[in-house]
Design a protein around this motif. Sequence first.
Motif, PDB file in Angstrom:
ATOM      1  N   ARG A  39      -9.041  -5.288 -12.531  1.00  0.00           N
ATOM      2  CA  ARG A  39      -8.201  -6.493 -12.575  1.00  0.00           C
ATOM      3  C   ARG A  39      -6.731  -6.106 -12.557  1.00  0.00           C
ATOM      4  O   ARG A  39      -6.289  -5.226 -13.306  1.00  0.00           O
ATOM      5  N   SER A  40      -5.959  -6.784 -11.706  1.00  0.00           N
ATOM      6  CA  SER A  40      -4.551  -6.427 -11.514  1.00  0.00           C
ATOM      7  C   SER A  40      -3.697  -7.675 -11.369  1.00  0.00           C
ATOM      8  O   SER A  40      -4.179  -8.731 -10.945  1.00  0.00           O
ATOM      9  N   VAL A  41      -2.423  -7.516 -11.719  1.00  0.00           N
ATOM     10  CA  VAL A  41      -1.456  -8.596 -11.575  1.00  0.00           C
ATOM     11  C   VAL A  41      -0.263  -8.071 -10.790  1.00  0.00           C
ATOM     12  O   VAL A  41       0.388  -7.102 -11.206  1.00  0.00           O
ATOM     13  N   ARG A 121       2.954 -14.920  -8.499  1.00  0.00           N
ATOM     14  CA  ARG A 121       2.100 -14.001  -9.254  1.00  0.00           C
ATOM     15  C   ARG A 121       0.698 -14.037  -8.657  1.00  0.00           C
ATOM     16  O   ARG A 121       0.086 -15.101  -8.553  1.00  0.00           O
ATOM     17  N   GLU A 123      -3.154 -12.548  -8.836  1.00  0.00           N
ATOM     18  CA  GLU A 123      -4.073 -11.926  -9.782  1.00  0.00           C
ATOM     19  C   GLU A 123      -5.475 -11.841  -9.194  1.00  0.00           C
ATOM     20  O   GLU A 123      -5.950 -12.783  -8.567  1.00  0.00           O
ATOM     21  N   CYS A 129      -5.868  -7.876  -3.996  1.00  0.00           N
ATOM     22  CA  CYS A 129      -4.456  -8.242  -4.135  1.00  0.00           C
ATOM     23  C   CYS A 129      -3.533  -7.344  -3.321  1.00  0.00           C
ATOM     24  O   CYS A 129      -2.550  -7.827  -2.735  1.00  0.00           O
ATOM     25  N   ARG A 334      -2.335  -4.201 -15.277  1.00  0.00           N
ATOM     26  CA  ARG A 334      -3.693  -3.925 -14.786  1.00  0.00           C
ATOM     27  C   ARG A 334      -4.585  -3.717 -16.003  1.00  0.00           C
ATOM     28  O   ARG A 334      -4.123  -3.423 -17.111  1.00  0.00           O
ATOM     29  N   ARG A 361       2.604  -9.363 -17.410  1.00  0.00           N
ATOM     30  CA  ARG A 361       2.328 -10.638 -16.731  1.00  0.00           C
ATOM     31  C   ARG A 361       3.296 -11.680 -17.273  1.00  0.00           C
ATOM     32  O   ARG A 361       3.317 -11.971 -18.459  1.00  0.00           O
ATOM     33  N   SER A 448      -2.003 -11.863 -22.194  1.00  0.00           N
ATOM     34  CA  SER A 448      -2.305 -11.518 -20.809  1.00  0.00           C
ATOM     35  C   SER A 448      -2.609 -12.768 -20.006  1.00  0.00           C
ATOM     36  O   SER A 448      -2.964 -12.696 -18.882  1.00  0.00           O
TER      37      SER A 448
END
Length: 448
Positions: A39-41, A121, A123, A129, A334, A361, A448
């Motif tokens: 999982r990433s931002v 943003r 996600e 992404c 992340r 984030r 988050s």
Amino acid sequence: MGVADLGLPVDVPSTALFTDHYELTMLQAALKGGTGGRRSVFEVFTRRLPDGRRYGVVGGTGRVLDAVENFRFDADVLAFLRERRVVDEPTLEWLADYRFGGDIWGYPEGEVYFPGSPIMRVEGSFGECVLLETVILSILNHDSAIAAAASRMASAAGGRPLIEMGARRTHELAAVAASRAAYLGGFTSTSDLAAGFRYNIPTVGTSAHAFTLLHDSERDAFQAQVDSLGRDTTLLVDTYDVTEAVRTAVEIAGPELGSVRIDSGDLLLVAHRVRQQLDELGARDTKIIVTSDLDEYAIASLAAAPVDAYGVGTQLVTGSGHPTASMVYKLVARAETGDAGAPLVPVAKKSTGGKTSVGGRKWAARRLDAHGVAEAEVVGTGPVPDRLAGRQLLVELVKGGEVVAREPLDAARDRHATARANLPLSATQLSRGEPVLPTEYVHTGSGS
């Protein structure tokens, strides 16, 4: 025969190759290393505004949503990647099923922004992404630059109509996007028919110097145009002698003549002379339109002139000296591990030379003063303070891969007018200066 038969690049069924080679090689390495699903931002922001600009304008959001929806690796695209050996077979298999399934939040289109504002943003997994970086930046950087220039020109015009007419000064597809961004920023119409067709922007236009030169005399040209388009048409009066042309135009069209256009010379002086002449000839309702390499400074210099509308081309579609908004797309958080419920940890590049970024984030809110005027752009991580909860700027654009925030272009155009009006008065000054709002960073604890 349709446009597809002609081979014209007016429609793009897939945006998957609107990206850089290294996005795919990063993906391959991440998939092989077991981190591609983490999982990433990612966030889009700019570290600074173009020199002298007081605010930025978010442009292109609607086009980004279209691009994300059409980001598909079809058979022809996969064959190209295989032939060029861009990535290996396991990665090609992964790409064949690619559909963005994450979430996108962002400043709504037409909103203003400042250095550090988390304009968008994105996600999801790292793999889904990272592939979107180039196409998102390509659209936002171009459209935001044009929208900002258009906004400054609209402020300088003081409510007088602005016509976008820069199609011949840029790439044919960029011209359509520029028309859209200009309309968003405050222009009222465009000369580009493709933009009118695709985005329902009002289109205008009558004749160029070539039409006058085609005829044996200017009188013949004016007569032909009036006979065809009616007395309320716009006649171009600076092919030969302006004074004689205005006299001829009124003789032919009468006081019902719609407009005259001036495309050269000392526009301030000529506009005053033409207005006086039109009034003396009884054409008091005939409007004056000026063109000729205008920018916001030239428009402002004509504020006291009897000008009714402006046509702008080159300076608009090139961002009036700043053709990009210099936005970047950076990983800011992340997951600690690849587990679905793993918490996010902030990450940021540490670098000299002004290329640092702030991890985490983020949310954003605009603080107002006692008079309801914006006084600061507040960007933070962690929970949003109660006092700012009602002033948050980011809205949900994509949820679970589905677009949830499509809107008419006119809605974004109206939003921009409101956002600009809520800034301090100094925002519309054309003199060089710092961003009209400071950006304040706050951290309110874990989140988050």
